[in-house]
Structure formats: structure tokens, C-alpha cells
Design a protein around this motif. Structure first.
Motif, PDB file in Angstrom:
ATOM      1  N   GLY A 190       9.547  18.296   4.184  1.00 43.28           N
ATOM      2  CA  GLY A 190       9.141  19.526   4.844  1.00 43.28           C
ATOM      3  C   GLY A 190       7.850  19.336   5.622  1.00 43.28           C
ATOM      4  N   LYS A 191       7.430  20.377   6.342  1.00 45.14           N
ATOM      5  CA  LYS A 191       6.252  20.288   7.201  1.00 45.14           C
ATOM      6  C   LYS A 191       5.014  19.898   6.418  1.00 45.14           C
ATOM      7  CE  LYS A 191       3.889  20.675  10.984  1.00 45.14           C
ATOM      8  NZ  LYS A 191       4.014  19.643  12.045  1.00 45.14           N
ATOM      9  N   ASN A 192       4.791  20.521   5.249  1.00 49.04           N
ATOM     10  CA  ASN A 192       3.605  20.202   4.459  1.00 49.04           C
ATOM     11  C   ASN A 192       3.639  18.758   3.961  1.00 49.04           C
ATOM     12  OD1 ASN A 192       2.643  22.797   4.815  1.00 49.04           O
ATOM     13  ND2 ASN A 192       3.500  23.550   2.882  1.00 49.04           N
ATOM     14  N   GLY A 193       4.818  18.314   3.530  1.00 54.58           N
ATOM     15  CA  GLY A 193       4.944  16.946   3.059  1.00 54.58           C
ATOM     16  C   GLY A 193       4.679  15.936   4.158  1.00 54.58           C
ATOM     17  N   ARG A 194       5.180  16.214   5.355  1.00 53.89           N
ATOM     18  CA  ARG A 194       4.975  15.289   6.473  1.00 53.89           C
ATOM     19  C   ARG A 194       3.501  15.236   6.874  1.00 53.89           C
ATOM     20  NH1 ARG A 194       9.435  18.211   8.621  1.00 53.89           N
ATOM     21  NH2 ARG A 194       8.218  18.845  10.454  1.00 53.89           N
ATOM     22  N   SER A 195       2.841  16.385   6.843  1.00 53.64           N
ATOM     23  CA  SER A 195       1.412  16.406   7.163  1.00 53.64           C
ATOM     24  C   SER A 195       0.617  15.583   6.159  1.00 53.64           C
ATOM     25  CB  SER A 195       0.893  17.849   7.189  1.00 53.64           C
ATOM     26  OG  SER A 195       1.535  18.598   8.193  1.00 53.64           O
ATOM     27  N   ARG A 196       1.009  15.688   4.891  1.00 52.74           N
ATOM     28  CA  ARG A 196       0.327  14.920   3.854  1.00 52.74           C
ATOM     29  C   ARG A 196       0.548  13.418   4.059  1.00 52.74           C
ATOM     30  NH1 ARG A 196      -3.813  13.543   1.076  1.00 52.74           N
ATOM     31  NH2 ARG A 196      -3.358  12.689  -1.003  1.00 52.74           N
ATOM     32  N   VAL A 197       1.753  13.041   4.472  1.00 60.33           N
ATOM     33  CA  VAL A 197       2.053  11.633   4.729  1.00 60.33           C
ATOM     34  C   VAL A 197       1.162  11.092   5.843  1.00 60.33           C
ATOM     35  CG1 VAL A 197       3.806  10.048   5.627  1.00 60.33           C
ATOM     36  CG2 VAL A 197       4.412  11.709   3.870  1.00 60.33           C
ATOM     37  N   LEU A 198       0.979  11.874   6.904  1.00 60.76           N
ATOM     38  CA  LEU A 198       0.117  11.441   8.003  1.00 60.76           C
ATOM     39  C   LEU A 198      -1.317  11.255   7.523  1.00 60.76           C
ATOM     40  CD1 LEU A 198       1.469  13.726  10.872  1.00 60.76           C
ATOM     41  CD2 LEU A 198       1.877  11.286  10.567  1.00 60.76           C
ATOM     42  N   ASP A 199      -1.775  12.170   6.673  1.00 56.86           N
ATOM     43  CA  ASP A 199      -3.129  12.032   6.127  1.00 56.86           C
ATOM     44  C   ASP A 199      -3.260  10.759   5.292  1.00 56.86           C
ATOM     45  OD1 ASP A 199      -3.903  14.375   7.316  1.00 56.86           O
ATOM     46  OD2 ASP A 199      -3.534  15.615   5.547  1.00 56.86           O
TER      47      ASP A 199
ATOM     48  N   TRP B  74       0.836  -1.204   0.000  1.00 53.13           N
ATOM     49  CA  TRP B  74       0.000   0.000   0.000  1.00 53.13           C
ATOM     50  C   TRP B  74       0.870   1.252   0.000  1.00 53.13           C
ATOM     51  CZ3 TRP B  74      -0.887   4.240   3.116  1.00 53.13           C
ATOM     52  CH2 TRP B  74      -2.067   4.963   2.874  1.00 53.13           C
ATOM     53  N   LEU B  75       1.913   1.271   0.817  1.00 57.71           N
ATOM     54  CA  LEU B  75       2.813   2.424   0.848  1.00 57.71           C
ATOM     55  C   LEU B  75       3.562   2.567  -0.480  1.00 57.71           C
ATOM     56  CD1 LEU B  75       4.226   2.049   4.471  1.00 57.71           C
ATOM     57  CD2 LEU B  75       2.842   3.957   3.630  1.00 57.71           C
ATOM     58  N   ALA B  76       3.938   1.447  -1.093  1.00 54.71           N
ATOM     59  CA  ALA B  76       4.650   1.503  -2.374  1.00 54.71           C
ATOM     60  C   ALA B  76       3.774   2.065  -3.483  1.00 54.71           C
ATOM     61  CB  ALA B  76       5.146   0.109  -2.749  1.00 54.71           C
ATOM     62  N   ALA B  77       2.449   1.922  -3.345  1.00 52.95           N
ATOM     63  CA  ALA B  77       1.528   2.432  -4.365  1.00 52.95           C
ATOM     64  C   ALA B  77       1.225   3.913  -4.202  1.00 52.95           C
ATOM     65  CB  ALA B  77       0.225   1.635  -4.333  1.00 52.95           C
ATOM     66  N   ARG B  78       1.661   4.526  -3.113  1.00 54.91           N
ATOM     67  CA  ARG B  78       1.426   5.954  -2.882  1.00 54.91           C
ATOM     68  C   ARG B  78       2.565   6.737  -3.534  1.00 54.91           C
ATOM     69  NH1 ARG B  78      -2.002   3.224  -1.334  1.00 54.91           N
ATOM     70  NH2 ARG B  78      -2.888   4.050  -3.219  1.00 54.91           N
ATOM     71  N   THR B  79       2.430   7.046  -4.809  1.00 57.18           N
ATOM     72  CA  THR B  79       3.518   7.610  -5.608  1.00 57.18           C
ATOM     73  C   THR B  79       3.470   9.132  -5.729  1.00 57.18           C
ATOM     74  OG1 THR B  79       2.224   7.245  -7.618  1.00 57.18           O
ATOM     75  CG2 THR B  79       3.748   5.500  -6.945  1.00 57.18           C
ATOM     76  N   GLU B  80       2.542   9.776  -5.067  1.00 56.15           N
ATOM     77  CA  GLU B  80       2.470  11.239  -5.103  1.00 56.15           C
ATOM     78  C   GLU B  80       3.782  11.831  -4.571  1.00 56.15           C
ATOM     79  OE1 GLU B  80       0.246  14.744  -2.514  1.00 56.15           O
ATOM     80  OE2 GLU B  80      -0.623  12.726  -2.612  1.00 56.15           O
ATOM     81  N   PRO B  81       4.472  12.703  -5.342  1.00 57.00           N
ATOM     82  CA  PRO B  81       5.746  13.269  -4.875  1.00 57.00           C
ATOM     83  C   PRO B  81       5.565  14.041  -3.565  1.00 57.00           C
ATOM     84  CG  PRO B  81       5.433  13.693  -7.219  1.00 57.00           C
ATOM     85  CD  PRO B  81       4.130  13.155  -6.703  1.00 57.00           C
ATOM     86  N   LEU B  82       6.395  13.749  -2.592  1.00 50.55           N
ATOM     87  CA  LEU B  82       6.306  14.358  -1.269  1.00 50.55           C
ATOM     88  C   LEU B  82       7.699  14.712  -0.772  1.00 50.55           C
ATOM     89  CD1 LEU B  82       3.783  11.812   0.302  1.00 50.55           C
ATOM     90  CD2 LEU B  82       3.267  14.197  -0.266  1.00 50.55           C
ATOM     91  N   THR B  83       7.812  15.813  -0.033  1.00 48.80           N
ATOM     92  CA  THR B  83       9.082  16.228   0.545  1.00 48.80           C
ATOM     93  C   THR B  83       9.078  15.930   2.044  1.00 48.80           C
ATOM     94  OG1 THR B  83       8.406  18.475   1.156  1.00 48.80           O
ATOM     95  CG2 THR B  83       9.119  18.115  -1.126  1.00 48.80           C
TER      96      THR B  83
END
Length: 653
Positions: A266-275, A255-264
Motif C-alpha cells: 500500500g501507499k504507506n508501505g511503499r513510502s516506508r520502503v523508500l525511506d 542489507w535489504l534481507a536484513a530489513r525485516t519490518e513487516p511492510l505492505t
């Protein structure tokens, strides 16, 4: 095993055999990336000078459609440079990120290493090679508490290092990096830089690396141990609890391998990862026991007024958690913790001071934070994170709580203080946690520590820069004044004046290292070293450090040259060398000192020594030029004396 055909641009870095050149790019493929591009990759992602090879580094270059994954493999060649030093070769491979995400073709670092390490780079064309796709089951089988807490620490946005892994083979290190990366969404891995080794002192760009010591501004993970997550790192705690809600199986990895949306990172990227991770919903866990039989229906006339179903409470779930653990029903603990985490999250900042106190009493009475040897590491990490969050919260300051009142902050701070002071505490963990809470708590934590114990903690390997700094500051505070402090002097002498710790944490010639040593000598012996103290420092094992000798010379002040001469003469006399040799060394010392006297009169004053000056000395050198010249000669003579002592004596000669 399925494979995917992937194109790679490549380059080779190293030196020409027999040359005195620096390392550079020697050859590269013809493609989107030029030789200059590869040279920039080589420069940006340097890891220092490894002691052992091979080493593997993963990185990234470009953005958007041009984003590339980089794999660098560094090995020894059979060639030597002009100085007969063995030349290291680094092979760089770059694959477009889009080729492994659209459609999803996740690959592992280990498989890339095995496949690309066998390739022959004989033409300037791109490589097209088959690479096995990610074996999620094999990766999931390696997930443990160390990997989970390491992945959680990456959610802080800080660099993370793995220590105590010097004996771990390179391939095992690479598998660990694979395992940690597998616990991140694939889109975030596109910005992950990791290496099986990196210098502790080099200013590199590697976010996750194995190192010998803990660099500055880096969170450490001890190999095979659960990482300590600072209390104020809320994203890290939240990520760990979200991971812990689910068994670390192939479903989670896929499931994590299928989440291919580019993420950094940074704070915004980490928040998106938690979501994203909150959205993971695997098939429900099988029921742990059959549901209870339903009571027979009652006639309508006998049905009482309906009472709302009781909601689960934090106190009830903490008690249930303790009961399950005491009865050894570990199969149920993940479900209980997931429910507890959900309730705590829903309550958020509405938990009152009185409620926190009740939760903390249950945690203390039922010993929920004590190690549970019967649990898998990853499950124990989940348990620890959820229980701490339930009883003590995460934030420590009003700003982190989004402007809430101080009454909410104090319970969390008081709880952390209680954890720090709870016997028997580990000094390193207590010092680091107290440091985060502020000066008052740090002073309270340091007060009961004996000076000898304090210095021993700073000398403990792997060195931790924060602990060494705290120790140095505390020793200076305890010493103070102009009087000698025998307790500090003895503790420092026992651990070589912390020269190893300071040299490991500061680059050679760093002014900070010199200043620290000057401050420590001042705390131990007063502002000026007397001759006996000078000789004590000089003859200690740490006295072989040029930086310590320079600090001792500076602390001695006027007459340091004479003190050096006397110390060397006493050292030679006590060495057991033949009298004739001793007399020759004494004669050379006297000749050297008189022969250098012209330097101060004829030579203009040097602008720099070790590249530094002390402020407020009106342009004078940090240490007198004559004294430093003499110190260099002294160190050379010591080496000569030790050489003579190593030569086996012929009986009767």
C-alpha cells in the motif's frame, strides 16, 4: 554453505484417481493450519490451468505472529480422472515467517523448491528440513535492468506480469522471481505473491507472474528487456533511482534481507520502503582518480576575501554526464548520476519553466536519452530514470504535485508529449504514454497512424489490453456512419478481425468481446452487413470464431439464417469436394432449416443466450433463436467439410 532448520506444515491438493470430482485438498499435516485453511489457500491463490508443469507459486497467509510464507509446487501425477485426463498434484508448504526473520535466516525460493520438492509426505507430522540460507553473491550476480525495473514497478501497488517468457524453463523463471524479491526489503517479501505462471484471464491474487498476455490493470515487463515505467508512478521512479545509486552487489542484497519490518504494498508501505532505501550507506566508492595537488599556502596578507564554493548545478551535471559517456568512461557514470539525482531531488518543485527548458535542450543536443549499448542494463535503467526526472519531472497533474500551480505541470506534460512524438516512436509505447496524458494527446498520437498500421499494432503479441481498447475505439471513430469503410475492412480481415486478441483478453462468452466485434464490424461494413460482406467475414480465418459468427449474424439482422446457408453452400462448392458430397451437404442444410421451423412456434423464448441481453430490446433475445441454432449446425458442417478434405483421395476412385 550454511543451512537453517525450518518447520513446514504441508498439504496436498488434487483429485482422487478415476473420480469426477473437482480439485480439492486431499491430505494435510496436523498443526496450526487445518484442512479448511489449506482449502482457502488453494482457492485464493489459484493461478488457472497451466499448459506446462511444474510451476511454482509463492504467497502468504496470516498476519502478525501467525504470518506464514507459502510455497506451492504443482506437478503432473501418473493418475487420471474419470474422463482419462491427467491429474495435477499441488503440494503446499507453509513456514512461519518469524522463523526466517528472527534471527535473520533469509532463504531463496529456488532453494525451498529444491529442498521441499524432494520431501516424502508419508505422515501427518510437520516437516523439519534443513534449507540453505540465501547466497547473496549468487543473487547479486543475476541483477540486471529487467529485474531492477520490475522491482520498481512493484512500487506502483499494481500487479506486474512478465511476457515473452514462454520458452524460459521454470527454474530460470523462479530465479528471476528470487532476484526481483531480493531487491525488496525482506519485510515486504512477506506480502509478495509471485508465480512462474498465471492465467492471463483468471482473476487471481498473484502480484508478480509470468503470463502469456498482458491482463487488465497490470503493468507488463518483456522478458530480458527494461520495463517501461509510467510517468505518473513517482514511487516507482524514485525506487529505481535509489537502487541505481549503488552497484547491485551482495552488500545491497544482504542489507535489504536484513530489513525485516513487516511492510505492505500500500501507499504507506511503499513510502516506508523508500525511506529505508535512502538509509542504505555502503562503504564509499574508491576514488576514480588521485585528488589534485593542493596549491601552496599564501601569506595571510595576500589571501583575498573568500568566495563561497560553487554548488553543483543540474546543467553542469548533465553536461558532465554527456562528457563521461562520450569519452567512454563508464566507470564514472554511476557517481555522476548519483550526484545529479541528489541535486534534482533537493531542488524538487522549485525548478522553473526556463530551467526545465535549458535542461531539456542539453538532453536533446547531447542525446542523453538514446540507448547506450556500452552500459550494463541496470546502469542504463538508472541513467534513463535520472535524466528523465531531471529534464521532465515526474508528475503530470496538479493533484499529483500536491496542489502546485498549472505552470509547473505544463513543462512536464509538454516534455512527455515531445518524447511521445519524437521520431522514430514505437507505436505501442507512444499510444500508452499518450493515453496517460489525456484525450487530446492521444488523438494527436493516433492521427498520423494509418489504419492498417493501427490494427497491426493491436494484433502484435503479446497482446496489451490498453492498446487493443485504444485501437478498437479509434476504428469505431474512424468508421462511423452507415457506409462501408474498405480500408478498415481490409485491415481487420488481414488480422482475422482481431478475434485472437479479443479472445485472449476476454473470458469465453464475455459480453465485452461480443460488443467489441459488433462495433468493429459496424465500423468496417456499416450498421448492417450486406450479403457479400457477411460471406467475407464468414470465410475469413477469423470466421471460425463462434463469437465472430454471432456478431456477424447480429449485424446482418433479418435474413441472417438465409445468408448463413448461402455462405456455407458457397464454401462447400469451392472446397473441391466431389459433386455427390456437395449435393448431400446442400440437402442436409435445407432439411435442417425446415426441420427447425417448429422451434420458434412451439418452444418458449429463451431467457438468455451466452448469458447476455442487449439493452433496450424489450426482452427479445440478443440474436434470434432460430438463427443461432442454425449457426451451430453450420459450424458443425464446416468441421465435417474440412474432415472430408483431409482424407487422402484414392487415385481413380
Amino acid at each position: 554453505m550454511s543451512t537453517v532448520q525450518l518447520p513446514f506444515e504441508w498439504a496436498v491438493g488434487g483429485k482422487l484417481p478415476g473420480s469426477g470430482d473437482d480439485y480439492k485438498i486431499l491430505a494435510c499435516s496436523q498443526g496450526l493450519l487445518s484442512r479448511d485453511d489449506f482449502e482457502e489457500i488453494r482457492t485464493v491463490y489459484t493461478i488457472g490451468t497451466p499448459e506446462k508443469l511444474p510451476q511454482v507459486t509463492t504467497a502468504w497467509v496470516g498476519s502478525g505472529d501467525d504470518a506464514h510464507l507459502v510455497l506451492a509446487i504443482q506437478t503432473w501425477s501418473d493418475e487420471e480422472d474419470r474422463r482419462h485426463r491427467r491429474i495435477a498434484r499441488t503440494h503446499y508448504f507453509c513456514v512461519p515467517y518469524a522463523r526466517i526473520t528472527q534471527p535473520p535466516h533469509p532463504v531463496s525460493y529456488e532453494d525451498l523448491y529444491h529442498v521441499l520438492g524432494m520431501c516424502s509426505l508419508t505422515t501427518d507430522r510437520q516437516l523439519v528440513v534443513p534449507v540453505p540460507t540465501l547466497d547473496s553473491g549468487a543473487v547479486a550476480a543475476r541483477i540486471d535492468g529487467t529485474a531492477m525495473t520490475t522491482a520498481a514497478l512493484l512500487m506502483t501497488g499494481q500487479h506486474v506480469c512478465v511476457v515473452d517468457g514462454e520458452a524460459v524453463p521454470t527454474i530460470e523463471r523462479l530465479r528471476f522471481l528470487d532476484t526481483v524479491a531480493a531487491l525488496l526489503p525482506y519485510g515486504m517479501r512477506a506480502r509478495l505473491t509471485a508465480s512462474t505462471w498465471a492465467s492471463s484471464t483468471a482473476d487471481h491474487k498473484i502480484r508478480l507472474a509470468f503470463t502469456q498476455h498482458v491482463p487488465a490493470r497490470t503493468y507488463p515487463v518483456a522478458w530480458g528487456q527494461l520495463a517501461e515505467i509510467p510517468r505518473h508512478e513517482e514511487d516507482a521512479y524514485r525506487y529505481l533511482t535509489l537502487l541505481g545509486r549503488h552497484a547491485p552487489d551482495a552488500k545491497l542484497v544482504d542489507w535489504l534481507a536484513a530489513r525485516t519490518e513487516p511492510l505492505t504494498f500500500g501507499k504507506n508501505g511503499r513510502s516506508r520502503v523508500l525511506d529505508l532505501l535512502r538509509g542504505f550507506n555502503p562503504s564509499p566508492l574508491p576514488a576514480l582518480m588521485p585528488p589534485p595537488a593542493q596549491p601552496p599556502a599564501q601569506p595571510p596578507a595576500q589571501v583575498p576575501a573568500q568566495v563561497p564554493a560553487a554548488q553543483e548545478t543540474v546543467e553542469g551535471l548533465l553536461t558532465e554526464c554527456a562528457d563521461v559517456l562520450e569519452r567512454g568512461r563508464t566507470a564514472e557514470i554511476r557517481d555522476v548520476l548519483a550526484r545529479l539525482d541528489g541535486v534534482v531531488t533537493s531542488l524538487g518543485l522549485t525548478i522553473s519553466d526556463a530551467e526545465r527548458a535549458r535542461y531539456q535542450k542539453i538532453i536533446r543536443d547531447r542525446q542523453l536519452l538514446l540507448p547506450k549499448g556500452s552500459l550494463p542494463e541496470e546502469l542504463e535503467a538508472f541513467l534513463h530514470a535520472v535524466i528523465r526526472m531531471a529534464g521532465y519531472g515526474l508528475a503530470d497533474t496538479p493533484a499529483q504535485l500536491g496542489g502546485t500551480t498549472q505552470s509547473v505541470v505544463q513543462p512536464a506534460r509538454a516534455a512527455t508529449t515531445a518524447i511521445v512524438r519524437r521520431p522514430p516512436p514505437d507505436p505501442v509505447a507512444s499510444m500508452k504514454t499518450a493515453y496517460e496524458l489525456g484525450r487530446e494527446e492521444l488523438e494527436e498520437t493516433l492521427r498520423p497512424l494509418q489504419t492498417r498500421e493501427l490494427v497491426a499494432v493491436a494484433a502484435r503479441r503479446p497482446y496489451d489490453m490498453r492498446v487493443v481498447k485504444i485501437t478498437c475505439d479509434e476504428l469505431v471513430k474512424r468508421g462511423g456512419g452507415n457506409a462501408e469503410d474498405p480500408e478498415i475492412a481490409e485491415a481487420l480481415r488481414e488480422h482475422h478481425y482481431l478475434t485472437d486478441a479479443l479472445s485472449a483478453l476476454h473470458p469465453a462468452g464475455d459480453r465485452a468481446q461480443f460488443d467489441r466485434l459488433c462495433d468493429l464490424l459496424g465500423a468496417a461494413y456499416g450498421q448492417e452487413l450486406h450479403p457479400k460482406a457477411f460471406e467475407e467475414v464468414f470465410r475469413s480465418p477469423g470466421g471460425r470464431s463462434a463469437m465472430l459468427v454471432a456478431a456477424a449474424v447480429f449485424r446482418f439482422g433479418t435474413g441472417a439464417g438465409e445468408a448463413l446457408k448461402k455462405s456455407v453452400i458457397n464454401l462447400v462448392r469451392d472446397s473441391g469436394l466431389e459433386r455427390e458430397i456437395v449435393e448431400q451437404v446442400e440437402k442436409r442444410l435445407l432439411e435442417s432449416q425446415s426441420g427447425m421451423s417448429h422451434l420458434t412456434a412451439a418452444d418458449p423464448p429463451r431467457k438468455r443466450w451466452f448469458g447476455h441481453r442487449r439493452r433496450g430490446n424489450r426482452g427479445k433475445p440478443l440474436v434470434p433463436t432460430l438463427t443461432l441454432y442454425f449457426a451451430i449446425i453450420v459450424l458443425a458442417i464446416i468441421a465435417l467439410v474440412e474432415f472430408f478434405m483431409l482424407i487422402p483421395r484414392i487415385p481413380g476412385s
